[in-house]
Structures are given as structure tokens and as C-alpha cells.
Scaffold this active site. Structure first.
Site, PDB file in Angstrom:
ATOM      1  N   GLY A 275       3.807 -15.537   2.784  1.00 44.78           N
ATOM      2  CA  GLY A 275       2.688 -15.264   1.901  1.00 44.78           C
ATOM      3  C   GLY A 275       2.472 -13.771   1.795  1.00 44.78           C
ATOM      4  O   GLY A 275       3.104 -12.998   2.512  1.00 44.78           O
ATOM      5  N   PRO A 276       1.567 -13.362   0.896  1.00 48.29           N
ATOM      6  CA  PRO A 276       1.336 -11.938   0.657  1.00 48.29           C
ATOM      7  C   PRO A 276       0.868 -11.211   1.921  1.00 48.29           C
ATOM      8  O   PRO A 276       0.386 -11.856   2.855  1.00 48.29           O
ATOM      9  CB  PRO A 276       0.222 -11.923  -0.397  1.00 48.29           C
ATOM     10  CG  PRO A 276       0.110 -13.301  -0.905  1.00 48.29           C
ATOM     11  CD  PRO A 276       0.711 -14.220   0.078  1.00 48.29           C
ATOM     12  N   PRO A 277       1.003  -9.900   1.943  1.00 45.37           N
ATOM     13  CA  PRO A 277       0.583  -9.134   3.105  1.00 45.37           C
ATOM     14  C   PRO A 277      -0.923  -9.279   3.347  1.00 45.37           C
ATOM     15  O   PRO A 277      -1.684  -9.464   2.405  1.00 45.37           O
ATOM     16  CB  PRO A 277       0.896  -7.682   2.737  1.00 45.37           C
ATOM     17  CG  PRO A 277       1.590  -7.697   1.453  1.00 45.37           C
ATOM     18  CD  PRO A 277       1.536  -9.054   0.868  1.00 45.37           C
TER      19      PRO A 277
ATOM     20  N   GLU B   9     -10.301   4.468 -21.698  1.00 46.61           N
ATOM     21  CA  GLU B   9     -10.946   3.429 -20.889  1.00 46.61           C
ATOM     22  C   GLU B   9     -11.831   2.526 -21.751  1.00 46.61           C
ATOM     23  O   GLU B   9     -11.908   1.323 -21.520  1.00 46.61           O
ATOM     24  CB  GLU B   9     -11.756   4.043 -19.738  1.00 46.61           C
ATOM     25  CG  GLU B   9     -10.942   4.840 -18.726  1.00 46.61           C
ATOM     26  CD  GLU B   9      -9.786   4.050 -18.128  1.00 46.61           C
ATOM     27  OE1 GLU B   9      -9.882   2.809 -18.018  1.00 46.61           O
ATOM     28  OE2 GLU B   9      -8.771   4.687 -17.789  1.00 46.61           O
TER      29      GLU B   9
ATOM     30  N   THR C 135      -2.624 -11.608   4.808  1.00 48.54           N
ATOM     31  CA  THR C 135      -3.250 -12.922   4.746  1.00 48.54           C
ATOM     32  C   THR C 135      -3.389 -13.560   6.130  1.00 48.54           C
ATOM     33  O   THR C 135      -3.788 -14.711   6.239  1.00 48.54           O
ATOM     34  CB  THR C 135      -2.447 -13.868   3.823  1.00 48.54           C
ATOM     35  OG1 THR C 135      -1.057 -13.707   4.108  1.00 48.54           O
ATOM     36  CG2 THR C 135      -2.700 -13.539   2.382  1.00 48.54           C
ATOM     37  N   GLY C 136      -3.026 -12.812   7.167  1.00 49.35           N
ATOM     38  CA  GLY C 136      -3.309 -13.312   8.507  1.00 49.35           C
ATOM     39  C   GLY C 136      -2.128 -13.957   9.220  1.00 49.35           C
ATOM     40  O   GLY C 136      -2.318 -14.710  10.162  1.00 49.35           O
TER      41      GLY C 136
ATOM     42  N   HIS D  54      -9.655  -0.153 -23.283  1.00 47.71           N
ATOM     43  CA  HIS D  54      -9.392  -1.273 -22.371  1.00 47.71           C
ATOM     44  C   HIS D  54     -10.605  -2.210 -22.310  1.00 47.71           C
ATOM     45  O   HIS D  54     -10.477  -3.423 -22.400  1.00 47.71           O
ATOM     46  CB  HIS D  54      -9.159  -0.768 -20.944  1.00 47.71           C
ATOM     47  CG  HIS D  54      -7.805  -0.169 -20.689  1.00 47.71           C
ATOM     48  ND1 HIS D  54      -6.628  -0.805 -21.010  1.00 47.71           N
ATOM     49  CD2 HIS D  54      -7.439   1.003 -20.102  1.00 47.71           C
ATOM     50  CE1 HIS D  54      -5.608  -0.043 -20.633  1.00 47.71           C
ATOM     51  NE2 HIS D  54      -6.076   1.069 -20.080  1.00 47.71           N
TER      52      HIS D  54
ATOM     53  N   THR E 266       0.286 -12.459  11.079  1.00 50.79           N
ATOM     54  CA  THR E 266       0.366 -11.914  12.433  1.00 50.79           C
ATOM     55  C   THR E 266      -0.772 -12.463  13.288  1.00 50.79           C
ATOM     56  O   THR E 266      -0.583 -12.854  14.438  1.00 50.79           O
ATOM     57  CB  THR E 266       0.251 -10.373  12.379  1.00 50.79           C
ATOM     58  OG1 THR E 266       1.137  -9.903  11.377  1.00 50.79           O
ATOM     59  CG2 THR E 266       0.603  -9.758  13.709  1.00 50.79           C
TER      60      THR E 266
ATOM     61  N   ASP F 183       0.192   1.582 -17.781  1.00 49.15           N
ATOM     62  CA  ASP F 183      -0.235   0.455 -18.630  1.00 49.15           C
ATOM     63  C   ASP F 183       0.941  -0.094 -19.426  1.00 49.15           C
ATOM     64  O   ASP F 183       1.167  -1.303 -19.473  1.00 49.15           O
ATOM     65  CB  ASP F 183      -1.279   0.904 -19.669  1.00 49.15           C
ATOM     66  CG  ASP F 183      -2.589   1.341 -19.042  1.00 49.15           C
ATOM     67  OD1 ASP F 183      -2.863   0.936 -17.904  1.00 49.15           O
ATOM     68  OD2 ASP F 183      -3.333   2.079 -19.721  1.00 49.15           O
TER      69      ASP F 183
HETATM   70  P1  ADP Z   1      -0.240 -10.350   7.710  1.00 45.68           P
HETATM   71  O1  ADP Z   1       0.480 -10.460   9.013  1.00 45.68           O
HETATM   72  O2  ADP Z   1      -0.223 -11.606   6.921  1.00 45.68           O
HETATM   73  O3  ADP Z   1       0.154  -9.167   6.893  1.00 45.68           O
HETATM   74  P2  ADP Z   1      -2.462  -9.771   9.411  1.00 45.68           P
HETATM   75  O4  ADP Z   1      -2.432 -10.939  10.316  1.00 45.68           O
HETATM   76  O5  ADP Z   1      -1.860  -8.512   9.925  1.00 45.68           O
HETATM   77  O6  ADP Z   1      -1.796 -10.142   8.042  1.00 45.68           O
HETATM   78  O7  ADP Z   1      -3.976  -9.530   8.969  1.00 45.68           O
HETATM   79  C1  ADP Z   1      -4.601  -8.284   9.154  1.00 45.68           C
HETATM   80  C2  ADP Z   1      -6.066  -8.448   9.498  1.00 45.68           C
HETATM   81  O8  ADP Z   1      -6.779  -9.071   8.432  1.00 45.68           O
HETATM   82  C3  ADP Z   1      -6.319  -9.361  10.670  1.00 45.68           C
HETATM   83  O9  ADP Z   1      -6.205  -8.673  11.884  1.00 45.68           O
HETATM   84  C4  ADP Z   1      -7.742  -9.825  10.425  1.00 45.68           C
HETATM   85  O10 ADP Z   1      -8.680  -8.849  10.808  1.00 45.68           O
HETATM   86  C5  ADP Z   1      -7.791  -9.917   8.911  1.00 45.68           C
HETATM   87  N1  ADP Z   1      -7.526 -11.283   8.454  1.00 45.68           N
HETATM   88  C6  ADP Z   1      -6.520 -11.677   7.639  1.00 45.68           C
HETATM   89  N2  ADP Z   1      -6.569 -13.004   7.403  1.00 45.68           N
HETATM   90  C7  ADP Z   1      -7.628 -13.469   8.090  1.00 45.68           C
HETATM   91  C8  ADP Z   1      -8.206 -14.769   8.269  1.00 45.68           C
HETATM   92  N3  ADP Z   1      -7.694 -15.847   7.675  1.00 45.68           N
HETATM   93  N4  ADP Z   1      -9.291 -14.871   9.056  1.00 45.68           N
HETATM   94  C9  ADP Z   1      -9.809 -13.785   9.658  1.00 45.68           C
HETATM   95  N5  ADP Z   1      -9.312 -12.562   9.545  1.00 45.68           N
HETATM   96  C10 ADP Z   1      -8.247 -12.380   8.765  1.00 45.68           C
HETATM   97 ZN    ZN Z   2      -5.079   2.592 -19.100  1.00 48.36          ZN
END
Ligand code: ADP
Ligand code: ZN
Length: 511
Positions: A111-113, A330, A115-116, A333, A118, A407
Site C-alpha cells: 500500500g501507499p507510504p 489560480e 499507511t502504517g 483553476h 511498519t 499542470d
Molecule cells: P509505512 O510503513 O506504511 O510507510 P509507517 O508504519 O511508517 O507507514 O507509518 C508512519 C507513522 O504514521 C506511524 O508511526 C504512525 O504514527 C502513523 N500511522 C500510520 N498509519 C497508522 C494507523 N493505522 N494508526 C495509527 N497510526 C498510524
Molecule cells: Zn496551475
């Protein structure tokens, strides 16, 4: 997936700040998402930066440092459910072995960066009370053949010594890219070492390897075979209710003023990841602290929101004529967005310079949607082209500026994907891209994209030309006030729309 803010960033120069800060990474995601809600591979393009785990090469976190459990994760119910099963296994691997049950050796979180991913892996180790070993895929890939493979073996050796544990490999795509995409001996060896290490341990060992990636499509299929990363869990961007629960979690311990509404904030933060939500609240807390406020006020939250999506406002350095051009751009847009895509809520229009070299911006909170249709994409292209179209109408073709560069690049990419990927320009049943892969030498995509863009640009010019009053009024207000809230902007536009436009809006409503 949702569509995100169309930050109609106007670039006066190309000197985009390099060295991606968390903010740059975030807005990149936002800007990308605004175009690419429908093309997963584009939306999931890895945005590297400070969001990578802060684990040094070969660093290992020990038992004492994993002070994180499932209560630190909000939303992500599906992933948590799946990981709860693994926690039970890690607590009693012998039990599972006794029944002959085979646990997945590897779990892939994609999933996207931000999103939790790690966080989830760490929480699993914390819940199971086992050591957590973390490394990033890019740490493995080295210039010299064999070095990465050695590192993999070293990591697994350490982990085995620890007994039960969770091994986390972030950015697995760095070493597990499809081999046909780009061949590299070093990467092949590293990948092979990983695969053989993974097949080397047994169900009773209690070792779980968790890998994370932004792009599952780019992974070598060998990684996804049974016995490897055979469980794959999507960790997507949070929806409104999930954003609310993440905001609630991260606002614990932060004194919020009574008038702060997390519900409203959750509504406003379409396409924010958990990490961006966390950083928004932190930003607000910093603002409150720096002014020694009693608590975090709604104004701090608003300021943090704008700062997170658009970068902090900076002092003006533009000349009067430049400001005029930026204001018209602007306003273009904003006008076209209000007319063609009123479902997206305009939050702010500004001619104050913001982050990443933007000289002014439109901040638009897109409506949540599951699917993006052809009409919607055409409108999105018109909104993107509207800055340039407004400049051309107001100052003439010879006075065009570089401000519209990003753009028009984005509009062009969008048009090209409508033509080549989505069958939305003439041949509804044909993906030119797939056809080209299968048969090769298929052409015509460029010409068709051009025609599509030309047509939409004409349409945008016509629209703005018919609403010059509204354009002038809005540009004037921006020159004077520099930054307008969404409601003020729509009020100015509504008050100056042509009678034809107003009538047609009326009849749309009746229908
Ligand atoms: P990823 O590994 O997907 O890039 P991370 O786990 O590093 O994302 O997320 C970075 C920080 O964002 C986490 O340490 C937390 O503080 C916050 N975070 C992201 N997703 C959640 C979630 N579902 N619930 C709570 N905190 C979150
Ligand atoms: Zn523009």
C-alpha cells in the site's frame, strides 16, 4: 481509492526543492493521487523520503525496544485480523506444529507510504513479545555482487539466534523487482539468498518475515509463491471513518479546544495517510506550544492542515506583474473547478508562495469516490489546463509563463492514460498499452492523446472566455487579499457567473 487535492501548483521556476522532506513526500502523494486514483501503479509509485524506517543498516531492535502493540494501530481492521492470527502462532508455534498446520512464512503488506505497514509489523512483534529485526530493501542492494546476499544471510543468522522473532523488510521491491524489468546480478543473488533463507526455516521455528512495498505489481513473482510471501495484505489509504479513528488515537494526550471537531477534520483530509494525519496533529500541537496557548485551537488545526498539504505560506517575492499573472492563473483553476466539478470542495485559493516552488495554489478537497469516470477525468484535465487557459485569455499567447508546466504535464499524463490504458478515447474495448505489449508496434496513442488534450483545452478556453467577469473578479480579490477561503471563492464566482451558466446550472439541478 480516493481522489485527492488538485493542488494547481503554479511553478514560476523549476527549482523544486530537492531532498524530500516529509512534507514534500506527502504532497507528492497528494498531487499524484489527484490524478491517479484509477491507476494503481501510478498511485502507488514509491515516494521515498523520511518515511522510510529509521533503522540504520543492519540495525536490530531488541526485545526491550518493541513497546508497541495493536492498540497503537487505528483502522486497518483487516490487516489487524490477519496479524492477530500470526501473533497467536508466534506465542505458541509448537502448538501449530503439533497439528501440522502451516503458517505463512512471509507476509507481504502493500500500500501507499505512511499507511502504517511498519507500524503493523512492529505491533505484531510487540504483541507476541518477540524481537523485531528491521531492514530496508535498499540496504541490501549494493554495487558489488554478493554483498547484499551476504547481508541477507547475516540477518537471518542473527534472527535465528534470537529464536522466535519478526523480521521486517521495508521496500522489498528494491531487491525483489521483476527480473525482466531490469536485470542485475547483484539483485538476483540477493533475492535468491532471501528465498533460500526463507525456505530454510520450519513451521516450529516461530520466525515470521514481513515485507512491505508500495508496488506489488513490480515484485518478482518468485517472491509470491507458496512458502514465501504467500499471504498478501493490502494496507490502503484510510477512509473517512478510519481517518477519524486515527485522529482520535493520535490526539490522545493533546489538549484540544472544545470547538475542534475531529469529525470535520476527518472529512477534510481525503487521501491523507495515517502518517500525514499524525504529522498534521503534531504540527498543530507545535503551533499551539509556540504561542503558549492553553490548548490546541481550531485555528492551529487549520493552519497545520494548510501547511501539511501546501507547505507553509511564505513572504511574497514576486513583482506586481507576476502577482497579476499568478492571480489570473489560480483564478482560472478555481473558476473551472467550481463550474465543472462542484462536488470537489474548494478549500483555499492563494497567490502566496507555498512549498515545492509553487507560486500560488488551489486547494481542493475532492469528493470521496470509489470509481473515477470518463467525464470526471475530462473535467479534471480541464481544471488542470484552466490556469494556462486563463493566462492566455488575459495576456495573450506571447505572454505565456512556465507557471503551468506541472499542470500541463499532469494533464498530458492523464489524457495519455485515458487513451492508452483505459479505452476512453474512441475504442472502449481496447487497451493500447496491453495491445502494444502483446503485438508491439501499435501506434496512434500520441496523436489521440493530443487530439483529446486539444479538444479539452478549446473547451476550457471557451468556458473561461464566457465567464470573464467571474475570472476578473476572482483575480482582483486574490490580488487584494492574497488568499481566499473556499466559501469566499465560490461566493465571488457565483455572484459573477453569466446568466446562461446560471440557468444551465439551475436546469442541471432540476434534472
Ligand atoms: P509505512 O510503513 O506504511 O510507510 P509507517 O508504519 O511508517 O507507514 O507509518 C508512519 C507513522 O504514521 C506511524 O508511526 C504512525 O504514527 C502513523 N500511522 C500510520 N498509519 C497508522 C494507523 N493505522 N494508526 C495509527 N497510526 C498510524
Ligand atoms: Zn496551475
Amino acid at each position: 481509492m480516493t481522489l485527492a487535492a488538485a493542488v494547481g501548483g503554479m511553478l514560476l521556476s523549476f527549482t523544486l526543492e530537492s531532498g524530500s522532506t516529509a512534507r514534500a513526500t506527502l504532497s507528492q502523494a497528494l498531487i499524484l493521487a489527484s490524478l491517479a486514483g484509477f491507476v494503481a501503479s501510478v498511485a502507488l509509485r514509491p515516494a521515498r523520503g523520511t518515511e522510510a524506517v529509521g533503522v540504520a543498516r543492519g540495525a536490530v531492535s531488541d526485545r526491550a525496544r518493541v513497546q508497541c502493540d495493536f492498540s497503537h494501530v487505528a483502522a486497518n481492521a483487516e490487516a489487524l485480523g490477519s496479524l492477530a492470527e500470526l501473533r497467536d502462532y508466534l506465542r505458541e508455534p509448537e502448538k501449530y506444529a503439533r497439528y501440522g498446520a502451516r503458517m505463512p512464512r512471509g507476509v507481504l503488506l502493500y500500500g501507499p507510504p505512511g499507511t502504517g505497514k511498519t507500524l503493523l509489523a512492529r505491533a505484531l512483534a510487540g504483541e507476541a513479545r518477540v524481537p523485531f529485526f528491521a531492514l530496508s530493501g535498499s540496504d541490501f542492494v549494493e554495487k558489488y555482487v554478493g554483498v547484499g546476499a551476504g547481508r541477507v544471510r547475516e540477518l537471518f543468522k542473527k534472527a535465528r539466534k534470537a529464536g522466535k522473532c519478526v523480521i521486517f523488510i521495508d521496500e522489498i521491491d528494491a531487491l525483489g523487482k521483476r527480473r525482466d524489468e531490469s536485470a542485475s546480478d547483484e539483485r538476483d543473488q540477493t533475492l535468491n539468498a532471501l528465498l533460500s533463507e526463507m525456505s530454510g526455516f520450519h513451521t516450529g521455528d516461530g520466525v515470521i518475515v514481513i515485507a512491505a512495498t508500495n508496488r506489488v505489481d513490480a515484485l518478482d513473482p518468485a517472491l509470491l509463491r507458496p512458502g514465501r510471501f504467500d499471504r498478501q495484505i493490502e494496507v490502503g489509504l484510510p477512509g473517512r471513518a478510519e481517518r477519524l479513528s486515527i485522529l482520535r488515537l493520535h490526539s490522545q494526550g493533546k489538549p484540544l479546544a472544545r470547538d475542534v471537531s475531529l469529525e470535520a477534520l476527518a472529512e477534510q483530509t481525503v487521501s491523507f495517510s495515517g502518517a500525514s494525519l499524525e504529522s498534521l496533529l503534531n504540527e498543530a500541537a507545535l503551533l499551539a506550544a509556540s504561542r503558549d496557548g492553553e490548548c490546541i485551537e481550531q485555528a492551529d488545526i487549520q493552519a497545520a492542515f494548510y501547511k501539511t498539504v501546501a507547505g507553509a505560506d511564505r513572504a511574497i517575492a514576486a513583482t506586481e506583474q507576476e502577482r497579476r499573472i499568478i492571480a489570473v492563473h489560480e483564478a482560472g483553476h478555481a473558476l473551472v473547478s467550481c463550474v465543472l466539478a462542484p462536488e470537489n470542495r474548494l478549500a483555499r485559493v492563494s497567490i502566496l508562495p507555498a512549498g515545492h516552488g509553487a507560486a500560488g495554489y488551489n486547494l481542493c478537497v475532492p469528493a470521496e469516490r470509489v470509481m473515477v469516470g470518463k467525464k470526471h477525468m475530462e473535467h479534471q484535465i480541464c481544471v488542470l489546463l484552466a490556469g494556462r487557459a486563463a493566462e492566455q485569455l488575459a495576456f495573450g499567447e506571447d505572454e505565456l509563463t512556465a507557471g503551468a508546466s506541472s499542470d500541463i504535464a499532469r494533464a498530458t499524463e492523464l489524457a495519455a492514460s485515458m487513451v492508452a490504458d483505459l479505452g476512453m478515447a474512441g475504442e472502449p474495448a481496447v487497451s493500447l498499452k496491453a495491445l502494444n505489449r502483446a503485438c508491439g508496434g501499435v501506434s496512434g496513442a500520441a496523436e489521440r492523446s493530443r487530439a483529446l488534450l486539444d479538444g479539452l483545452y478549446e473547451e476550457t478556453l471557451r468556458l473561461i472566455d464566457g465567464e470573464r467577469d467571474a475570472l476578473q473578479a476572482l483575480a482582483g480579490a486574490l490580488m487584494e487579499r492574497e488568499s481566499l477561503e473556499g466559501a469566499e471563492t465560490t461566493a465571488i464566482i457565483d455572484a459573477h457567473l453569466s446568466s446562461e451558466r446560471r440557468e444551465s446550472a439551475q436546469s442541471d439541478l432540476v434534472r
